[in-house]
Design a protein around this motif. Structure first.
Motif, PDB file in Angstrom:
ATOM      1  N   VAL A 181       0.860  -1.089   0.033  1.00 36.83           N
ATOM      2  CA  VAL A 181      -0.072  -0.096  -0.135  1.00 36.83           C
ATOM      3  C   VAL A 181       0.979   1.214  -0.027  1.00 36.83           C
ATOM      4  CG1 VAL A 181      -1.644   1.515   1.304  1.00 36.83           C
ATOM      5  CG2 VAL A 181      -1.870  -1.126   1.120  1.00 36.83           C
ATOM      6  N   VAL A 182       1.771   1.255   0.777  1.00 37.28           N
ATOM      7  CA  VAL A 182       2.594   2.401   1.060  1.00 37.28           C
ATOM      8  C   VAL A 182       3.468   2.704  -0.349  1.00 37.28           C
ATOM      9  CG1 VAL A 182       4.776   3.594   2.172  1.00 37.28           C
ATOM     10  CG2 VAL A 182       3.009   2.261   3.400  1.00 37.28           C
ATOM     11  N   ILE A 183       3.758   1.593  -1.025  1.00 32.25           N
ATOM     12  CA  ILE A 183       4.404   1.818  -2.482  1.00 32.25           C
ATOM     13  C   ILE A 183       3.688   2.631  -3.381  1.00 32.25           C
ATOM     14  CG2 ILE A 183       5.362   0.813  -4.385  1.00 32.25           C
ATOM     15  CD1 ILE A 183       6.307  -1.687  -2.597  1.00 32.25           C
ATOM     16  N   THR A 184       2.307   2.475  -3.211  1.00 32.69           N
ATOM     17  CA  THR A 184       1.424   3.378  -3.986  1.00 32.69           C
ATOM     18  C   THR A 184       1.059   4.440  -3.612  1.00 32.69           C
ATOM     19  OG1 THR A 184      -0.580   2.372  -2.941  1.00 32.69           O
ATOM     20  CG2 THR A 184       0.352   0.987  -4.730  1.00 32.69           C
ATOM     21  N   ARG A 185       1.834   5.050  -2.676  1.00 32.13           N
ATOM     22  CA  ARG A 185       1.621   6.470  -1.979  1.00 32.13           C
ATOM     23  C   ARG A 185       0.450   6.581  -1.123  1.00 32.13           C
ATOM     24  NH1 ARG A 185       2.917  12.015  -5.219  1.00 32.13           N
ATOM     25  NH2 ARG A 185       4.862  10.725  -5.956  1.00 32.13           N
ATOM     26  N   ASN A 186       0.037   5.479  -0.480  1.00 35.55           N
ATOM     27  CA  ASN A 186      -0.965   5.379   0.337  1.00 35.55           C
ATOM     28  C   ASN A 186      -0.463   4.997   1.648  1.00 35.55           C
ATOM     29  OD1 ASN A 186      -3.525   6.235  -1.042  1.00 35.55           O
ATOM     30  ND2 ASN A 186      -2.713   4.770  -2.405  1.00 35.55           N
ATOM     31  N   GLY A 243      12.154  -0.059   7.422  1.00 33.81           N
ATOM     32  CA  GLY A 243      12.615  -1.133   6.569  1.00 33.81           C
ATOM     33  C   GLY A 243      12.904  -0.453   4.988  1.00 33.81           C
ATOM     34  N   GLY A 244      12.886   0.959   4.967  1.00 32.79           N
ATOM     35  CA  GLY A 244      13.412   1.543   3.551  1.00 32.79           C
ATOM     36  C   GLY A 244      12.292   1.677   2.430  1.00 32.79           C
ATOM     37  N   VAL A 245      10.945   1.623   2.942  1.00 32.89           N
ATOM     38  CA  VAL A 245       9.895   1.838   1.989  1.00 32.89           C
ATOM     39  C   VAL A 245       9.790   3.228   2.110  1.00 32.89           C
ATOM     40  CG1 VAL A 245       7.600   1.525   1.209  1.00 32.89           C
ATOM     41  CG2 VAL A 245       8.891  -0.520   2.340  1.00 32.89           C
ATOM     42  N   ALA A 246       9.763   4.039   1.063  1.00 39.06           N
ATOM     43  CA  ALA A 246       9.418   5.685   1.042  1.00 39.06           C
ATOM     44  C   ALA A 246       7.910   5.784   1.479  1.00 39.06           C
ATOM     45  CB  ALA A 246       9.880   6.181  -0.182  1.00 39.06           C
ATOM     46  N   VAL A 247       7.866   6.598   2.508  1.00 39.40           N
ATOM     47  CA  VAL A 247       6.489   7.150   2.806  1.00 39.40           C
ATOM     48  C   VAL A 247       5.795   8.000   1.653  1.00 39.40           C
ATOM     49  CG1 VAL A 247       7.180   7.441   5.194  1.00 39.40           C
ATOM     50  CG2 VAL A 247       7.550   9.235   3.916  1.00 39.40           C
ATOM     51  N   PHE A 248       6.617   8.386   0.607  1.00 37.01           N
ATOM     52  CA  PHE A 248       5.955   9.087  -0.389  1.00 37.01           C
ATOM     53  C   PHE A 248       5.749   8.189  -1.634  1.00 37.01           C
ATOM     54  CE2 PHE A 248       8.486  12.356   1.866  1.00 37.01           C
ATOM     55  CZ  PHE A 248       7.380  13.027   2.264  1.00 37.01           C
ATOM     56  N   GLY A 249       5.985   7.047  -1.441  1.00 37.02           N
ATOM     57  CA  GLY A 249       5.720   6.062  -2.486  1.00 37.02           C
ATOM     58  C   GLY A 249       6.700   5.733  -3.591  1.00 37.02           C
ATOM     59  N   GLY A 250       6.450   4.712  -4.213  1.00 36.73           N
ATOM     60  CA  GLY A 250       7.287   4.550  -5.420  1.00 36.73           C
ATOM     61  C   GLY A 250       8.868   3.764  -5.275  1.00 36.73           C
ATOM     62  N   SER A 251       9.086   3.633  -4.114  1.00 35.80           N
ATOM     63  CA  SER A 251      10.496   2.934  -3.971  1.00 35.80           C
ATOM     64  C   SER A 251      10.316   2.188  -2.441  1.00 35.80           C
ATOM     65  CB  SER A 251      11.581   3.882  -3.811  1.00 35.80           C
ATOM     66  OG  SER A 251      11.551   4.646  -2.656  1.00 35.80           O
ATOM     67  N   GLY A 252      11.320   1.109  -2.499  1.00 34.03           N
ATOM     68  CA  GLY A 252      11.436   0.101  -1.392  1.00 34.03           C
ATOM     69  C   GLY A 252      11.030  -1.275  -1.818  1.00 34.03           C
ATOM     70  N   VAL A 300       9.678  -5.423  -0.297  1.00 33.53           N
ATOM     71  CA  VAL A 300       8.857  -5.815   1.217  1.00 33.53           C
ATOM     72  C   VAL A 300       9.986  -6.712   1.709  1.00 33.53           C
ATOM     73  CG1 VAL A 300       6.733  -6.332  -0.208  1.00 33.53           C
ATOM     74  CG2 VAL A 300       8.483  -7.870  -0.615  1.00 33.53           C
ATOM     75  N   TRP A 301      10.980  -6.959   1.034  1.00 31.26           N
ATOM     76  CA  TRP A 301      12.154  -7.436   1.770  1.00 31.26           C
ATOM     77  C   TRP A 301      12.709  -6.641   3.025  1.00 31.26           C
ATOM     78  CZ3 TRP A 301      12.155 -12.192  -0.128  1.00 31.26           C
ATOM     79  CH2 TRP A 301      11.744 -12.301  -1.462  1.00 31.26           C
ATOM     80  N   GLY A 302      12.810  -5.268   2.729  1.00 28.37           N
ATOM     81  CA  GLY A 302      13.223  -4.381   3.470  1.00 28.37           C
ATOM     82  C   GLY A 302      12.264  -4.055   4.640  1.00 28.37           C
ATOM     83  N   ALA A 303      10.676  -4.261   4.341  1.00 35.37           N
ATOM     84  CA  ALA A 303       9.804  -4.244   5.405  1.00 35.37           C
ATOM     85  C   ALA A 303      10.083  -5.385   6.304  1.00 35.37           C
ATOM     86  CB  ALA A 303       8.390  -4.105   4.732  1.00 35.37           C
ATOM     87  N   ALA A 304      10.012  -6.495   5.921  1.00 38.19           N
ATOM     88  CA  ALA A 304      10.345  -7.846   6.663  1.00 38.19           C
ATOM     89  C   ALA A 304      11.387  -7.700   7.693  1.00 38.19           C
ATOM     90  CB  ALA A 304      10.576  -9.047   5.912  1.00 38.19           C
ATOM     91  N   LEU A 305      12.658  -7.222   6.984  1.00 31.98           N
ATOM     92  CA  LEU A 305      13.768  -6.870   8.016  1.00 31.98           C
ATOM     93  C   LEU A 305      13.669  -5.714   9.001  1.00 31.98           C
ATOM     94  CD1 LEU A 305      16.720  -6.666   5.305  1.00 31.98           C
ATOM     95  CD2 LEU A 305      16.423  -8.201   7.354  1.00 31.98           C
ATOM     96  N   GLY A 306      12.901  -4.780   8.494  1.00 27.74           N
ATOM     97  CA  GLY A 306      12.371  -3.903   9.738  1.00 27.74           C
ATOM     98  C   GLY A 306      11.449  -4.534  10.625  1.00 27.74           C
ATOM     99  N   ALA A 307      10.490  -5.487  10.262  1.00 22.37           N
ATOM    100  CA  ALA A 307       9.666  -6.230  11.357  1.00 22.37           C
ATOM    101  C   ALA A 307      10.748  -7.043  12.218  1.00 22.37           C
ATOM    102  CB  ALA A 307       8.611  -7.071  10.522  1.00 22.37           C
ATOM    103  N   LEU A 308      11.541  -7.684  11.758  1.00 21.06           N
ATOM    104  CA  LEU A 308      12.690  -8.435  12.459  1.00 21.06           C
ATOM    105  C   LEU A 308      13.640  -7.590  13.394  1.00 21.06           C
ATOM    106  CD1 LEU A 308      14.007 -11.188  13.224  1.00 21.06           C
ATOM    107  CD2 LEU A 308      15.784 -10.663  11.092  1.00 21.06           C
TER     108      LEU A 308
END
Length: 359
Positions: free
Chosen positions: A84-89, A282-291, A293-301
């Motif tokens: 969802v965040v990748i789509t700027r939401n 995890g590096g997923v940009a809050v403004f969407g368009g980059s990042g 799911v691997w980074g998000a999972a690492l962030g969760a860990l």
């Protein structure tokens, strides 16, 4: 934007603006972007080392198992949130959806003890998918910011769960033993919950990276207007992204029920903030368009490990929240710094290419 880039990472705002360029230029961009995830790994290694030196029991089998089980649920939520965040939401309702799904499946299992676990998982995902799809429809056709919509549905879904539960809770002795065994079972020493989280992570990561639908989601986050002009069905993709987030939140609700066995209307409360934190860290940009799911999972860990480390080090719970908040600010600052450096690099390269063209 007549054609989607070959790789998902190339759909960052900066990369989307880049010409086909030299391989060395793309390699430099990839190196910079990958550094975000590399930083998480280094921070995780340092955290584990410091904690283990202070208390060697931190690396015991049971401690590692607890961290992995906690990460599994948060990672499933983070993968959906990243989409969802990748789509700027953003989707703030995931914690409430988790609670509703967990209570619904728990009630179903109470009344149908012979219900296969796989069916329970699918029902939980379906409940979450409906909630997520409703979020997407409201965002798309209501033309309301996702932050406002999902903040509202957070309370609506939680209210429905409280009304349904009526102050009651489902205890472990009321659930089928097979379902509880599923929450603790392992395959080759790896808990089922962790395997499910890995499956979700791999499938979602491959779709985002290698398939057209994934590249379109990145393109939407980079520039919704350009994506529309390129013929991408932004509305349908937005609804789909929220439905995926909701479905994974519903799946996480079933995993939550299987792991803890005790379910009440407050299940999942506060998870939404941890999930957003994991995605941002995890590096997923809050403004969407980059990042990714691997980074998000690492962030969760990383966040789960921080929670365990602070408990082992007997640090006050308050500081756990403060550290998570500091990590979010640090991650956002690093994200803006990386984006500025990439933009400056592209600007210099464009200048050189423009100069050589003129000469």
């Amino acid at each position: 934007m007549t054609a989607a880039p070959t790789r998902a990472r190339d759909t960052t705002p900066a990369a989307a603006a880049a010409p086909s360029g030299s391989a060395s230029g793309r390699s430099s961009l990839d190196l910079v972007l990958r550094a975000r995830e590399l930083g998480i790994v280094l921070a995780l290694a340092a955290l584990v080392a410091v904690t283990a030196i202070s208390n060697p029991r931190f690396l015991s089998g049971q401690s590692i198992r607890d961290i992995l089980l906690g990460t599994a649920i948060l990672a499933v939520l983070a993968v959906g949130q990243a989409v969802v965040v990748i789509t700027r939401n953003i989707d703030l309702s995931v914690g409430s959806v988790l609670g509703l799904s967990a209570f619904a499946v728990g009630t179903l299992l109470q009344n149908n003890p012979g219900l296969p676990v796989v069916v329970a998982l699918l029902i939980g995902a379906a409940i979450g998918g409906v909630c997520g799809g409703a979020n997407g429809v409201l965002v798309r056709y209501g033309n309301v910011p996702a932050l406002v919509v999902t903040l509202g549905t957070l309370y609506v879904v939680r209210g429905i769960t409280y009304f349904w539960a009526g102050g009651q809770q489902i205890n472990a002795d009321e659930l089928p033993q097979g379902f509880l065994d599923f929450g603790n079972a392992t395959l080759l020493g790896i808990p089922y919950l962790v395997l499910i989280a890995l499956l979700v992570l791999v499938v979602t990561g491959l779709v985002l990276r290698n398939y057209r639908v994934g590249r379109e989601l990145y393109a939407m986050g980079s520039s919704p207007q350009a994506a529309t002009l390129a013929g991408i069905s932004v509305g349908r993709r937005t609804i789909g992204a929220f439905a995926v987030s909701g479905a994974l939140a519903g799946l996480a609700g079933v995993l939550f029920a299987a792991r803890f066995g005790t379910i009440d209307a407050a299940a999942g409360t506060g998870y939404e903030l941890n999930v957003v934190a994991a995605v941002v860290v995890g590096g997923v940009a809050v403004f969407g368009g980059s990042g990714s799911v691997w980074g998000a999972a690492l962030g969760a860990l990383l966040l789960t490990t921080i929670g365990s480390s602070l408990a082992v080090l007997e640090i006050n719970q308050f500081w756990q929240q403060a550290i998570v908040g500091g990590l979010i600010l640090l991650a956002i600052g690093a994200d803006r710094l990386v984006a500025a450096r990439v933009a400056a690099s592209l600007k210099r390269r464009h200048g050189r290419e423009g100069g050589s063209h003129v000469s």
